[in-house]
Design an enzyme around this catalytic site. Structure first.
Site, PDB file in Angstrom:
ATOM      1  N   LYS A  64       0.827  -1.202   0.000  1.00 33.60           N
ATOM      2  CA  LYS A  64       0.000   0.000   0.000  1.00 33.60           C
ATOM      3  C   LYS A  64       0.866   1.258   0.000  1.00 33.60           C
ATOM      4  CE  LYS A  64      -3.681  -0.487   2.577  1.00 33.60           C
ATOM      5  NZ  LYS A  64      -4.241  -0.705   3.913  1.00 33.60           N
ATOM      6  N   ARG A  82      -2.973   3.161   8.758  1.00 40.01           N
ATOM      7  CA  ARG A  82      -3.309   2.009   7.917  1.00 40.01           C
ATOM      8  C   ARG A  82      -2.155   1.023   7.899  1.00 40.01           C
ATOM      9  NH1 ARG A  82      -4.549   4.861   2.258  1.00 40.01           N
ATOM     10  NH2 ARG A  82      -5.845   2.993   1.963  1.00 40.01           N
ATOM     11  N   GLY A 125      -6.399 -10.190   7.734  1.00 41.56           N
ATOM     12  CA  GLY A 125      -6.067 -10.666   9.075  1.00 41.56           C
ATOM     13  C   GLY A 125      -5.211  -9.667   9.816  1.00 41.56           C
ATOM     14  N   MET A 144      -4.254  -5.691  11.078  1.00 37.67           N
ATOM     15  CA  MET A 144      -5.080  -4.724  11.780  1.00 37.67           C
ATOM     16  C   MET A 144      -5.953  -3.912  10.832  1.00 37.67           C
ATOM     17  SD  MET A 144      -4.094  -1.456  13.987  1.00 37.67           S
ATOM     18  CE  MET A 144      -4.447  -0.433  12.576  1.00 37.67           C
ATOM     19  N   ARG A 163      -3.940  -1.102  -6.548  1.00 37.67           N
ATOM     20  CA  ARG A 163      -3.189  -2.369  -6.601  1.00 37.67           C
ATOM     21  C   ARG A 163      -3.707  -3.164  -7.792  1.00 37.67           C
ATOM     22  NH1 ARG A 163      -6.152  -4.654  -1.184  1.00 37.67           N
ATOM     23  NH2 ARG A 163      -8.123  -3.742  -1.747  1.00 37.67           N
ATOM     24  N   HIS A 196      -6.113 -46.604 -11.317  1.00 42.01           N
ATOM     25  CA  HIS A 196      -6.537 -46.864 -12.694  1.00 42.01           C
ATOM     26  C   HIS A 196      -7.550 -45.824 -13.162  1.00 42.01           C
ATOM     27  CE1 HIS A 196      -9.082 -48.786 -15.796  1.00 42.01           C
ATOM     28  NE2 HIS A 196      -7.913 -49.204 -16.253  1.00 42.01           N
ATOM     29  N   ARG A 254      -0.620 -46.185 -28.257  1.00 49.00           N
ATOM     30  CA  ARG A 254      -0.455 -47.520 -27.660  1.00 49.00           C
ATOM     31  C   ARG A 254      -1.308 -48.528 -28.415  1.00 49.00           C
ATOM     32  NH1 ARG A 254      -1.628 -45.066 -21.859  1.00 49.00           N
ATOM     33  NH2 ARG A 254      -3.103 -44.054 -23.252  1.00 49.00           N
ATOM     34  N   ARG A 303       3.813 -47.176 -30.638  1.00 48.00           N
ATOM     35  CA  ARG A 303       4.532 -48.131 -29.803  1.00 48.00           C
ATOM     36  C   ARG A 303       4.021 -49.534 -30.087  1.00 48.00           C
ATOM     37  NH1 ARG A 303       3.821 -48.107 -23.432  1.00 48.00           N
ATOM     38  NH2 ARG A 303       1.835 -49.008 -24.040  1.00 48.00           N
ATOM     39  N   GLU A 350      12.569 -46.564 -20.520  1.00 48.51           N
ATOM     40  CA  GLU A 350      11.760 -46.715 -19.308  1.00 48.51           C
ATOM     41  C   GLU A 350      12.369 -47.701 -18.323  1.00 48.51           C
ATOM     42  OE1 GLU A 350       7.874 -47.963 -20.663  1.00 48.51           O
ATOM     43  OE2 GLU A 350       8.757 -48.981 -22.386  1.00 48.51           O
ATOM     44  N   SER A 409      12.164 -41.796 -26.383  1.00 47.95           N
ATOM     45  CA  SER A 409      10.989 -41.218 -25.741  1.00 47.95           C
ATOM     46  C   SER A 409      10.981 -41.751 -24.315  1.00 47.95           C
ATOM     47  CB  SER A 409       9.727 -41.661 -26.486  1.00 47.95           C
ATOM     48  OG  SER A 409       8.593 -41.296 -25.738  1.00 47.95           O
ATOM     49  N   GLY A 451       9.597 -42.901 -21.157  1.00 49.77           N
ATOM     50  CA  GLY A 451       8.317 -43.356 -20.603  1.00 49.77           C
ATOM     51  C   GLY A 451       8.401 -43.164 -19.102  1.00 49.77           C
ATOM     52  N   THR A 452       8.078 -41.951 -18.672  1.00 47.57           N
ATOM     53  CA  THR A 452       8.392 -41.595 -17.282  1.00 47.57           C
ATOM     54  C   THR A 452       7.515 -42.330 -16.265  1.00 47.57           C
ATOM     55  OG1 THR A 452       7.038 -39.628 -17.598  1.00 47.57           O
ATOM     56  CG2 THR A 452       9.409 -39.361 -17.773  1.00 47.57           C
ATOM     57  N   ASN A 453       6.391 -42.894 -16.697  1.00 45.77           N
ATOM     58  CA  ASN A 453       5.600 -43.666 -15.731  1.00 45.77           C
ATOM     59  C   ASN A 453       6.374 -44.913 -15.300  1.00 45.77           C
ATOM     60  OD1 ASN A 453       3.696 -41.763 -16.258  1.00 45.77           O
ATOM     61  ND2 ASN A 453       2.199 -43.157 -17.183  1.00 45.77           N
ATOM     62  N   ASP A 454       6.777 -45.716 -16.277  1.00 43.79           N
ATOM     63  CA  ASP A 454       7.536 -46.918 -15.945  1.00 43.79           C
ATOM     64  C   ASP A 454       8.917 -46.571 -15.407  1.00 43.79           C
ATOM     65  OD1 ASP A 454       6.322 -49.437 -16.143  1.00 43.79           O
ATOM     66  OD2 ASP A 454       6.075 -49.167 -18.308  1.00 43.79           O
ATOM     67  N   CYS A 477       6.832 -39.051 -22.702  1.00 44.27           N
ATOM     68  CA  CYS A 477       5.460 -39.399 -23.028  1.00 44.27           C
ATOM     69  C   CYS A 477       4.708 -39.942 -21.836  1.00 44.27           C
ATOM     70  CB  CYS A 477       5.411 -40.400 -24.179  1.00 44.27           C
ATOM     71  SG  CYS A 477       6.175 -41.974 -23.761  1.00 44.27           S
ATOM     72  N   TYR A 523      10.538 -32.458 -27.177  1.00 47.65           N
ATOM     73  CA  TYR A 523       9.085 -32.358 -27.019  1.00 47.65           C
ATOM     74  C   TYR A 523       8.608 -32.986 -25.725  1.00 47.65           C
ATOM     75  CZ  TYR A 523       8.749 -37.316 -28.360  1.00 47.65           C
ATOM     76  OH  TYR A 523       8.866 -38.674 -28.386  1.00 47.65           O
TER      77      TYR A 523
HETATM   78  P1  ADP Z   1      -7.684  -2.081   3.716  1.00 47.32           P
HETATM   79  O1  ADP Z   1      -6.282  -2.537   3.685  1.00 47.32           O
HETATM   80  O2  ADP Z   1      -8.587  -2.914   4.551  1.00 47.32           O
HETATM   81  O3  ADP Z   1      -8.229  -1.782   2.354  1.00 47.32           O
HETATM   82  P2  ADP Z   1      -7.216   0.717   4.009  1.00 47.32           P
HETATM   83  O4  ADP Z   1      -6.013   1.133   4.768  1.00 47.32           O
HETATM   84  O5  ADP Z   1      -7.134   0.786   2.550  1.00 47.32           O
HETATM   85  O6  ADP Z   1      -7.669  -0.703   4.531  1.00 47.32           O
HETATM   86  O7  ADP Z   1      -8.408   1.615   4.522  1.00 47.32           O
HETATM   87  C1  ADP Z   1      -9.726   1.313   4.249  1.00 47.32           C
HETATM   88  C2  ADP Z   1     -10.483   2.509   3.803  1.00 47.32           C
HETATM   89  O8  ADP Z   1     -10.363   3.543   4.755  1.00 47.32           O
HETATM   90  C3  ADP Z   1      -9.999   3.133   2.535  1.00 47.32           C
HETATM   91  O9  ADP Z   1     -10.491   2.496   1.419  1.00 47.32           O
HETATM   92  C4  ADP Z   1     -10.572   4.522   2.637  1.00 47.32           C
HETATM   93  O10 ADP Z   1     -11.923   4.512   2.231  1.00 47.32           O
HETATM   94  C5  ADP Z   1     -10.490   4.787   4.108  1.00 47.32           C
HETATM   95  N1  ADP Z   1      -9.326   5.623   4.358  1.00 47.32           N
HETATM   96  C6  ADP Z   1      -8.080   5.263   4.672  1.00 47.32           C
HETATM   97  N2  ADP Z   1      -7.286   6.341   4.828  1.00 47.32           N
HETATM   98  C7  ADP Z   1      -8.057   7.402   4.583  1.00 47.32           C
HETATM   99  C8  ADP Z   1      -7.819   8.812   4.572  1.00 47.32           C
HETATM  100  N3  ADP Z   1      -6.623   9.316   4.827  1.00 47.32           N
HETATM  101  N4  ADP Z   1      -8.847   9.617   4.284  1.00 47.32           N
HETATM  102  C9  ADP Z   1     -10.067   9.096   4.033  1.00 47.32           C
HETATM  103  N5  ADP Z   1     -10.366   7.828   4.022  1.00 47.32           N
HETATM  104  C10 ADP Z   1      -9.360   6.961   4.307  1.00 47.32           C
HETATM  105 MG    MG Z   2      -7.830  -0.562   1.118  1.00 48.20          MG
HETATM  106 MG    MG Z   3       5.848 -48.443 -20.241  1.00 47.10          MG
END
Ligand code: ADP
Ligand code: MG
Ligand code: MG
Length: 891
Positions: free
Chosen positions: A23, A93, A102, A104, A337, A453, A559, A615, A750, A769, A771-774, A837, A857
């Site tokens: 970010k 952020r 996951g 913050m 992104r 099989h 075959r 073959r 093979e 060729s 025959g990588t299975n065998d 093959c 190939y």
């Molecule tokens: P996430 O990683 O969950 O997308 P972000 O850090 O992008 O979290 O923040 C989520 C949302 O918070 C952003 O999409 C935006 O809408 C809002 N936000 C973050 N920073 C600002 C800011 N400086 N001004 C206004 N809105 C913000």
């Molecule tokens: Mg975001």
């Molecule tokens: Mg064979």
């Protein structure tokens, strides 16, 4: 040396992801591009690592650096952090290197307290807005920094709204917000024993620490483990001046994809909410509007967005996922992104970007994800109705299917002939089930692994198959199957998602695989990039036709035993094997010859001008023999009824012969070339059929390139003798006015001994060729079936083996043999043709390896050909990159 731990956005760029997180690096890049980004700075991942190294203490220098960076924002915004007249508010952020749910959650409106909120109200002339910001801030801070679950704040908000009969948050007045805020503060005191922090600097310090700490929360750790993200990487923290989307109906916030992420169509795709802040759009409190509406409501903002979308896409050379906020009609970007997309969209976008001149063909190929390609090349379940699976098994052969349950192959074939769609449901399959598997839309078995099989055969045919479904049991008497606790009568419908190994009740609707025009383009690009040729394994003209349609450049393995099994031929084949004398055998062979010849003619026709590697017969003869149990039963019956002397004698004779042909260890017995040496008349017939077919085809104007492959050679003398046999027949067939055609004789490598003695063997071979299975079986000394149903699982679980060597080529062992054989063989014959093959020919890592060691190939099942074409191109690009890296290191 003191390293800088805080980077103002102006000082960073997109290349600095490792230090600034994804970010932060992109915010810096966009700032450098002069885009409307609220002023801010990034605390580096390095600072996070240092925080952990020091035992979780915020170093004084870091706080100073943050202070200095804040001053820059204050100057730019003409506001002061904690200033009671012109308060600066910021967002905090998190931003890891790889996108990582996951971590913050973001804190918005930091810098508000009982005094600054008054300033904000006065400055904006909007008291309700200011208190809305304050209550949002307390809630987010309370949740992510103080650990008080949001639900408690939500409850207070609901109570408040009920009390004043407010239907939506927008209607809440300043006075009501004030009351809510004092309730929020009480909640904080009750929960933490301390009042809500009023000092803006300690607010900031606590928030930054909370981001650092969230790197090690349970969710984040689990995610890192699942995706192989290193624990020591750490996260960056972004601090940025707030812009406000909740300042009224000329403000708002939204998300935007520069192209449609599910179809790939080039159109702005996204949602926004007026008078809203932060994550309101995704939180689902209010229903967001389609971005197209913005065109009507705020045309100049929409236009500006369009402009920026185009610019960002061009700059990043990929579809972007953008977060934005509009404050009083002015647009700000808050994030960009590369956007997540479906398989279909990913192919379309890559192809379109090439057409638009934004990326080159190589880049487009590099970007294709194998999993996406897999998905596109098979049917899939339509998940729009969210069906729930009733059972799971192994995803043995990808794709999806639905149909009526058939509990044996004869039933499956019978129903399919009458136009029904069937799923063959059995404990496991054997050679006797081929007709049932061919007839079925899909196969479900309770036993067997990824190389059972059923798995091997269905993958070859492109039929979806779920194997080893442990909750499946079949009741033969009641003709019913219990799957995941539900009992079905034969004939009832089920569906399979064999790509995921899931079973569903009923007939679900399926999405057809599609070689879209865009995919076709990518395949064409791949063809110009790759150097590996892609052949296909095909035993029938129909398979050959499929292979060719998918772009195969030859048949790498045909075959012939499958031609021997075909319905009406089996009795003749059996009679031929059981013949008492050479003369008698020859008689039966003479009857088989025209049949084989017509098979080969059809193959040549399908592949017109492309090499067809045939073959000669490989499996142990007894595999074709009549069933011993049945013979014995018959013998008993006949013995009991008088006057059947002649037939009885015949049956007893046959039983004796079957016994005499029995072997203790047939897979290591009279197979392949050994058969050819003991019964040369069989190979004579096959070769004659091939050459006569070639001659006939030529007369019909079909171009032929037959390549005759001798199986299971381990000693050069074996091949020498067989080569003489082939050349001899060629001499006989190609005489008179007929000019002839060129053909090749080669061998399947093979047996490890053949690989080791490749130089001596190459003297008699035009091609190798692998025959990588065998070859895998014999190199490991594993019998594949026994390994699969026996110890392989334990081996994988205990990490004795990392991959199943029957799926992913064992580069260390089998690969070493192949490499050695190629080198040795080419030392004798520089233009020796080489390929593989085995099933590995359609597997990505194995294809990369084949490219690296310079094979000519790979040959895979027809349905894998498109996949292999792309993988081979990626292999070439990979090798290019590695070479460049090495060159750079040498310099
Ligand atoms: P996430 O990683 O969950 O997308 P972000 O850090 O992008 O979290 O923040 C989520 C949302 O918070 C952003 O999409 C935006 O809408 C809002 N936000 C973050 N920073 C600002 C800011 N400086 N001004 C206004 N809105 C913000
Ligand atoms: Mg975001
Ligand atoms: Mg064979």
């Amino acid at each position: 040396m003191v390293t800088k731990k805080v980077y103002p956005f102006e000082d960073g760029n997109a290349e600095m992801k490792m230090l600034l997180g994804g970010k932060g690096a992109n915010l810096a890049e966009m700032t450098r591009l002069g885009l409307p980004i609220p002023c801010g700075f990034t605390i580096t991942t390095e600072a996070c690592r240092a925080y952990y190294a020091s035992g979780c203490i915020m170093p004084e220098e870091l706080l100073q650096e943050i202070g200095q960076a804040l001053t820059r924002i204050e100057e730019a915004q003409a506001a002061g952090f904690g200033d009671e007249q012109q308060p600066l508010l910021v967002s905090v952020r998190s931003g890891s290197v790889a996108s990582m749910p996951g971590m913050m959650d973001t804190i918005l409106n930091l810098g508000l307290n009982d005094a600054t909120v008054l300033g904000l109200a006065a400055r904006t002339g909007n008291e309700a807005f200011a208190y809305d910001c304050y209550r949002r801030f307390i809630q987010m801070f309370g949740d992510v920094v103080l650990g008080i679950d949001s639900i408690h704040f939500e409850r207070l908000l609901e109570q408040n709204k009920r009390k004043y009969a407010r239907a939506s948050d927008q209607e809440i007045t300043a006075e009501e917000f004030k009351e809510l805020i004092s309730n929020y503060k009480r909640l904080v005191e009750d929960r933490t024993g301390q009042s809500f922090p009023q000092n803006v600097h300690s607010q900031l310090k606590l928030a930054v620490e909370a981001v650092f700490r969230s790197w090690n929360n349970v969710r984040a750790k689990v995610y890192r483990k699942a995706y192989g993200i290193p624990d020591e990487q750490g996260t960056a923290v972004n601090i940025q001046a707030m812009v406000f989307g909740n300042l009224g109906n000329d403000s708002g916030t939204g998300v935007l994809f520069t192209r449609n992420p599910s179809t790939g169509v080039k159109e702005l795709y996204g949602e926004y909410l007026l008078n809203a802040q932060g994550e309101d759009v995704v939180a689902g409190v209010r229903t967001p509007k389609d971005i197209a509406e913005l065109h009507k409501e705020q045309p100049q903002v929409h236009e500006h967005l369009e402009e920026l979308a185009l610019l960002l896409e061009g700059h990043y050379r990929d579809m972007q996922d953008i977060e934005f906020t509009v404050e009083k009609g002015v647009l700000y970007l808050l994030q960009t992104r590369s956007g997540k997309r479906t398989a279909q969209a990913s192919v379309k976008i890559a192809a379109d970007l090439v057409e638009e001149g934004i990326i080159d063909q190589k880049e487009a190929i590099r970007r294709i994800e194998p999993a996406h390609l897999d998905q596109l090349l098979h049917r899939s379940i339509d998940y729009s109705m969210s069906p729930v699976p009733i059972a799971r098994g192994l995803p043995a052969s990808p794709g999806a299917a639905s149909g009526r349950i058939a509990l044996d192959s004869d039933t499956a074939e019978h129903w399919a002939k009458n136009g029904g769609k069937v799923i063959l449901v059995t404990a496991e399959t054997s050679l006797d089930d081929i007709h049932g598997i061919i007839a079925a839309e899909g196969v479900l078995t309770s036993r067997g692994g990824m190389t059972s099989h059923a798995a091997v055969v269905t993958r070859g045919m492109g039929t979806p198959c779920v194997c080893g479904c442990e909750t499946l049991s079949i009741n033969e008497e009641l003709r019913s199957a219990t799957i995941g606790g539900l009992t079905f009568q034969e004939g009832e419908e089920i569906s399979l998602d064999a790509s995921l190994g899931q079973v569903f009740r009923g007939s679900l609707s399926l999405n057809e695989p599609e070689i879209t025009p865009e995919l076709l383009k990518l395949l064409e690009y791949a063809d110009t990039i790759r150097s590996l040729q892609i052949y296909s394994n095909a035993d029938t003209p129909a398979d050959a036709g499929k292979a060719r349609e998918f772009g195969a450049e030859g048949i790498g393995l045909c075959r012939t035993e499958h031609m021997f099994f075909a319905g009406s031929r089996l009795p003749i084949v059996q009679a031929m094997i059981l013949a008492d004398s050479l003369e008698e055998r020859q008689l039966h062979l003479d009857r088989l010859l025209p049949m084989q010849q017509s098979d080969f003619e059809a193959m040549f026709q399908s592949m017109d001008g492309l090499p067809v590697t045939i073959r000669l017969l490989d499996p142990p003869l007894h595999e074709f023999l009549p069933n011993l149990e049945q013979l014995k039963e018959r013998e008993q019956q006949l013995a009991l009824s008088p006057g059947t002397g002649e037939e009885l004698e015949q049956v007893s004779n046959t039983i004796k012969k079957v016994y005499s042909l029995r072997e203790v260890n047939p897979m290591l017995g009279l197979r392949g070339v050994r058969l050819g040496i003991l019964y040369p008349e069989i190979y004579d017939m096959q070769v004659e059929a091939i050459f006569k077919a070639a001659e006939r085809s030529l007369h019909k104007g079909v171009k032929v390139r037959p390549e005759i492959m001798i199986p299971l050679v381990g000693h050069p003398n074996e091949l020498k003798q067989m080569r003489e046999l082939v050349d001899n027949i060629a001499g006989q067939v190609m005489c008179g006015e007929f000019k002839g055609f060129s053909y090749k004789v080669g061998t399947m490598i093979e047996v490890p001994r053949a690989a080791l003695l490749a130089d001596s063997i190459a003297k008699y071979a035009d091609f190798f060729s692998f025959g990588t299975n065998d070859l895998t079986q014999m190199t490991f000394g594993y019998s594949r079936d026994d390994a699969e149903s026996g110890f392989m699982n334990t081996y994988m679980e205990q990490k004795v083996l990392n991959d199943n060597p029957f799926q992913v080529l064992d580069q260390d062992g089998v690969g070493k043999l192949i490499e050695w054989a190629v080198t040795q063989g080419r030392a004798v014959k520089p233009f020796l043709k080489t390929g593989i093959c085995g099933e590995h020919g359609g597997e990505r890592a194995s294809i990369l390896f084949c490219h690296e060691i310079g094979l000519d190939y790979v040959s895979c099942s027809p349905y894998r050909v498109p996949f292999a074409r792309i993988a081979a191109a990626q292999a070439a690009l990979n090798a290019d990159m590695n070479r460049q890296r090495l060159d750079a290191e040498v310099v």
